[in-house]
Each structure stands twice: as structure tokens, then as C-alpha cells.
Design a protein around this motif. Sequence first.
Motif, PDB file in Angstrom:
ATOM      1  N   ALA A 108      39.448  36.976  28.836  1.00 22.38           N
ATOM      2  CA  ALA A 108      39.922  36.325  30.046  1.00 22.38           C
ATOM      3  C   ALA A 108      39.654  37.255  31.225  1.00 22.38           C
ATOM      4  N   LEU A 109      39.485  36.672  32.391  1.00 25.03           N
ATOM      5  CA  LEU A 109      39.127  37.445  33.582  1.00 25.03           C
ATOM      6  C   LEU A 109      40.059  37.116  34.730  1.00 25.03           C
ATOM      7  N   GLY A 110      40.220  38.094  35.599  1.00 30.62           N
ATOM      8  CA  GLY A 110      41.061  37.877  36.763  1.00 30.62           C
ATOM      9  C   GLY A 110      40.562  38.651  37.963  1.00 30.62           C
ATOM     10  N   TRP A 111      40.932  38.178  39.139  1.00 33.23           N
ATOM     11  CA  TRP A 111      40.699  38.885  40.387  1.00 33.23           C
ATOM     12  C   TRP A 111      42.048  39.238  41.008  1.00 33.23           C
ATOM     13  N   PHE A 112      42.164  40.466  41.434  1.00 34.18           N
ATOM     14  CA  PHE A 112      43.366  40.957  42.101  1.00 34.18           C
ATOM     15  C   PHE A 112      42.951  41.602  43.414  1.00 34.18           C
ATOM     16  N   ARG A 113      43.915  41.830  44.286  1.00 32.62           N
ATOM     17  CA  ARG A 113      43.614  42.516  45.538  1.00 32.62           C
ATOM     18  C   ARG A 113      44.775  43.410  45.930  1.00 32.62           C
ATOM     19  N   GLN A 114      44.443  44.431  46.710  1.00 31.41           N
ATOM     20  CA  GLN A 114      45.469  45.353  47.192  1.00 31.41           C
ATOM     21  C   GLN A 114      45.171  45.694  48.638  1.00 31.41           C
ATOM     22  N   ALA A 115      46.082  45.317  49.502  1.00 30.66           N
ATOM     23  CA  ALA A 115      45.985  45.643  50.916  1.00 30.66           C
ATOM     24  C   ALA A 115      46.680  46.976  51.173  1.00 30.66           C
ATOM     25  N   PRO A 116      46.336  47.671  52.248  1.00 32.55           N
ATOM     26  CA  PRO A 116      46.965  48.967  52.545  1.00 32.55           C
ATOM     27  C   PRO A 116      48.480  48.841  52.615  1.00 32.55           C
ATOM     28  N   GLY A 117      49.156  49.722  51.901  1.00 32.01           N
ATOM     29  CA  GLY A 117      50.604  49.738  51.921  1.00 32.01           C
ATOM     30  C   GLY A 117      51.275  48.658  51.109  1.00 32.01           C
ATOM     31  N   SER A 173      40.506  31.505  32.094  1.00 32.76           N
ATOM     32  CA  SER A 173      40.670  31.723  30.666  1.00 32.76           C
ATOM     33  C   SER A 173      39.351  32.084  29.997  1.00 32.76           C
ATOM     34  N   SER A 174      39.483  32.548  28.750  1.00 34.14           N
ATOM     35  CA  SER A 174      38.298  32.897  27.973  1.00 34.14           C
ATOM     36  C   SER A 174      37.453  31.668  27.672  1.00 34.14           C
ATOM     37  N   THR A 175      38.112  30.628  27.264  1.00 35.35           N
ATOM     38  CA  THR A 175      37.415  29.374  26.976  1.00 35.35           C
ATOM     39  C   THR A 175      38.064  28.253  27.770  1.00 35.35           C
ATOM     40  N   SER A 176      37.469  27.147  27.830  1.00 33.09           N
ATOM     41  CA  SER A 176      37.974  25.934  28.490  1.00 33.09           C
ATOM     42  C   SER A 176      37.897  26.003  30.007  1.00 33.09           C
ATOM     43  N   GLY A 177      37.688  27.174  30.554  1.00 35.73           N
ATOM     44  CA  GLY A 177      37.567  27.271  32.004  1.00 35.73           C
ATOM     45  C   GLY A 177      38.839  26.994  32.770  1.00 35.73           C
ATOM     46  N   ASN A 178      39.990  27.173  32.126  1.00 37.77           N
ATOM     47  CA  ASN A 178      41.258  26.974  32.842  1.00 37.77           C
ATOM     48  C   ASN A 178      41.436  28.051  33.899  1.00 37.77           C
ATOM     49  N   THR A 179      41.890  27.656  35.063  1.00 39.57           N
ATOM     50  CA  THR A 179      42.033  28.583  36.184  1.00 39.57           C
ATOM     51  C   THR A 179      43.417  28.503  36.803  1.00 39.57           C
ATOM     52  N   TYR A 183      39.385  44.279  46.562  1.00 46.29           N
ATOM     53  CA  TYR A 183      39.429  43.273  45.506  1.00 46.29           C
ATOM     54  C   TYR A 183      38.932  43.878  44.194  1.00 46.29           C
ATOM     55  N   TYR A 184      39.689  43.622  43.137  1.00 45.75           N
ATOM     56  CA  TYR A 184      39.386  44.160  41.818  1.00 45.75           C
ATOM     57  C   TYR A 184      39.208  43.025  40.816  1.00 45.75           C
ATOM     58  N   CYS A 185      38.253  43.177  39.896  1.00 45.41           N
ATOM     59  CA  CYS A 185      38.213  42.257  38.766  1.00 45.41           C
ATOM     60  C   CYS A 185      38.789  42.971  37.557  1.00 45.41           C
ATOM     61  N   ALA A 186      39.306  42.176  36.643  1.00 41.20           N
ATOM     62  CA  ALA A 186      39.964  42.708  35.460  1.00 41.20           C
ATOM     63  C   ALA A 186      39.643  41.819  34.270  1.00 41.20           C
ATOM     64  N   ALA A 187      39.690  42.411  33.079  1.00 42.98           N
ATOM     65  CA  ALA A 187      39.366  41.685  31.856  1.00 42.98           C
ATOM     66  C   ALA A 187      40.381  41.979  30.768  1.00 42.98           C
ATOM     67  N   ARG A 188      40.610  40.976  29.947  1.00 42.64           N
ATOM     68  CA  ARG A 188      41.498  41.105  28.784  1.00 42.64           C
ATOM     69  C   ARG A 188      40.767  40.513  27.590  1.00 42.64           C
ATOM     70  N   ALA A 189      40.605  41.323  26.544  1.00 44.04           N
ATOM     71  CA  ALA A 189      39.926  40.853  25.343  1.00 44.04           C
ATOM     72  C   ALA A 189      40.828  39.865  24.611  1.00 44.04           C
ATOM     73  N   THR A 190      40.415  38.609  24.638  1.00 43.42           N
ATOM     74  CA  THR A 190      41.189  37.571  23.989  1.00 43.42           C
ATOM     75  C   THR A 190      40.333  36.312  23.931  1.00 43.42           C
ATOM     76  N   SER A 191      40.704  35.401  23.091  1.00 46.66           N
ATOM     77  CA  SER A 191      40.038  34.099  23.064  1.00 46.66           C
ATOM     78  C   SER A 191      41.101  33.033  23.322  1.00 46.66           C
ATOM     79  N   GLY A 192      40.655  31.852  23.663  1.00 44.00           N
ATOM     80  CA  GLY A 192      41.603  30.788  23.893  1.00 44.00           C
ATOM     81  C   GLY A 192      41.582  30.265  25.306  1.00 44.00           C
ATOM     82  N   SER A 193      42.422  29.306  25.555  1.00 44.99           N
ATOM     83  CA  SER A 193      42.416  28.596  26.828  1.00 44.99           C
ATOM     84  C   SER A 193      43.506  29.069  27.794  1.00 44.99           C
ATOM     85  N   TYR A 194      44.137  30.173  27.455  1.00 47.88           N
ATOM     86  CA  TYR A 194      45.204  30.663  28.329  1.00 47.88           C
ATOM     87  C   TYR A 194      44.656  31.637  29.355  1.00 47.88           C
TER      88      TYR A 194
END
Length: 125
Positions: free
Chosen positions: A33-42, A52-58, A93-104
Amino acid sequence: EVQLVESGGGLVQAGGSLTLSCAASGFGFDDYALGWFRQAPGKEREGVACISSTSGNTHYADSVKGRFTISRDNAKNTYLQMNSLKPEDTAVYYCAARATSGSYYYTTLNEYDDWGQGTQVTVSS
């Protein structure tokens, strides 16, 4: 070794658009599964969008819903299309990943295992 490399950040005027990319490599697991996060100053790092990993749930943060679109391709890359940008979207902006399968999908920082180095997005008023 897992590597996530973001690109596409920059300076844009309010109302403009940017597309961020995250190239992923080194995964020993086929599904993640993948995600985008962001951090502004302070401010604390916050979730922006995830898929999600599969199904394209967002899922999107309320602040970006209707303006940002997360996607992924078969080459294990993820993208964040950002439209109608506002000065308050300014952040790293940061991307992040979690090793998993499924639609969550996963919305919080501590649910992700691997992170990119970040790319700066600056929106001028």
C-alpha cells in the motif's frame, strides 16, 4: 534495500497544478500500500492521500479532497496529481509504503514501513 524517491516538487502560483511522482525499488514483497504525507514548517506530518495494494481503493484528507488525486502504475510507482493549489498546501511531501496485500488503505504515519526523502512544494499567493 527499499528505496522511495520523490520528484516533481517546485514553486507554483495559487490555482496552479503539480504532479508528484514516487519511484519505488528494492521491495522484496510484490504487494504494498502507498501513501502521500506532507509536513509544513512548524507542523506535524499529516496524511494527504493513500491507495490500497489492490483494488485501487483511495482515501483523501478533507483538506485536499476534490483537488488531489493519488494513483499508481504497474511499475510500482505512485503519483499525486495536485490541482487548484493553495498557499496552505506548501510543505515537504513524502511518499510512504507498507508491504501488504489487499484492498485496505492506511492513513496514519505509523502504519508505513518505508519513506522517501521528500520533495518541496511551495505555493505562492
